[in-house]
Design a protein around this motif. Structure first.
Motif, PDB file in Angstrom:
ATOM      1  N   THR A 136       0.842  -1.197   0.000  1.00  0.00           N
ATOM      2  CA  THR A 136       0.000   0.000   0.000  1.00  0.00           C
ATOM      3  C   THR A 136       0.874   1.242   0.000  1.00  0.00           C
ATOM      4  O   THR A 136       1.776   1.361   0.839  1.00  0.00           O
ATOM      5  N   ILE A 137       0.605   2.149  -0.912  1.00  0.00           N
ATOM      6  CA  ILE A 137       1.328   3.415  -0.946  1.00  0.00           C
ATOM      7  C   ILE A 137       0.465   4.483  -0.289  1.00  0.00           C
ATOM      8  O   ILE A 137      -0.765   4.498  -0.438  1.00  0.00           O
ATOM      9  N   SER A 138       1.118   5.374   0.459  1.00  0.00           N
ATOM     10  CA  SER A 138       0.402   6.466   1.106  1.00  0.00           C
ATOM     11  C   SER A 138       1.334   7.667   1.209  1.00  0.00           C
ATOM     12  O   SER A 138       2.528   7.557   0.926  1.00  0.00           O
ATOM     13  N   ARG A 139       0.777   8.801   1.633  1.00  0.00           N
ATOM     14  CA  ARG A 139       1.603  10.009   1.712  1.00  0.00           C
ATOM     15  C   ARG A 139       1.244  10.807   2.942  1.00  0.00           C
ATOM     16  O   ARG A 139       0.138  10.710   3.467  1.00  0.00           O
ATOM     17  N   ASP A 140       2.200  11.612   3.389  1.00  0.00           N
ATOM     18  CA  ASP A 140       1.989  12.582   4.452  1.00  0.00           C
ATOM     19  C   ASP A 140       2.447  13.913   3.892  1.00  0.00           C
ATOM     20  O   ASP A 140       3.650  14.187   3.816  1.00  0.00           O
TER      21      ASP A 140
END
Length: 124
Positions: A69-73
């Motif tokens: 899973t790719i995510s960002r902040d």
């Protein structure tokens, strides 16, 4: 210019998990697409996942779908790759990349900036 620094790689047993991080510095990133690629010895660089920085749309390779899973902040200018149910065939150097436009996200030549890579080794 954009500088990308990956971290979080290492050695893990099959079935385990790792979370990779890619911290960015330099110019603003609101219009960037951020991606993860990997390259195993003797193989071409392979698309893993990508995320648009503004809208958060994600793209994931079939080979890792359901496991990664790719995510960002946005506040930290950091993108993550959560990798679960790791397999020996996931062993590779993982690279973070960034590009200025949406468009094509799966080809490595579409990206403008690259990190130095982090090694992920999955033992059987």
């Amino acid at each position: 210019q954009v500088q990308l620094v990956e971290s979080g790689g290492g050695l893990v047993q099959a079935g385990g998990s790792l979370r990779l991080s890619c911290a960015a510095s330099g110019r603003t990133f609101s219009s960037y697409v951020r991606g993860w690629f990997r390259q195993a010895p003797g193989k071409d660089r392979e698309f893993v996942a990508a995320i648009t920085w503004s809208g958060g749309s994600t793209f994931t390779a079939d080979s890792v779908k359901g496991r990664f899973t790719i995510s960002r902040d946005n506040a930290k200018n950091t993108v993550y790759l959560q990798m679960n149910s790791l397999r020996p065939e996931d062993t590779a150097v993982y690279y973070c990349a960034a590009k200025r436009t949406i468009g094509q996200v799966m080809g490595p030549t579409a990206y403008d900036f690259w990190g130095q890579g982090t090694q992920v080794t999955v033992s059987s």
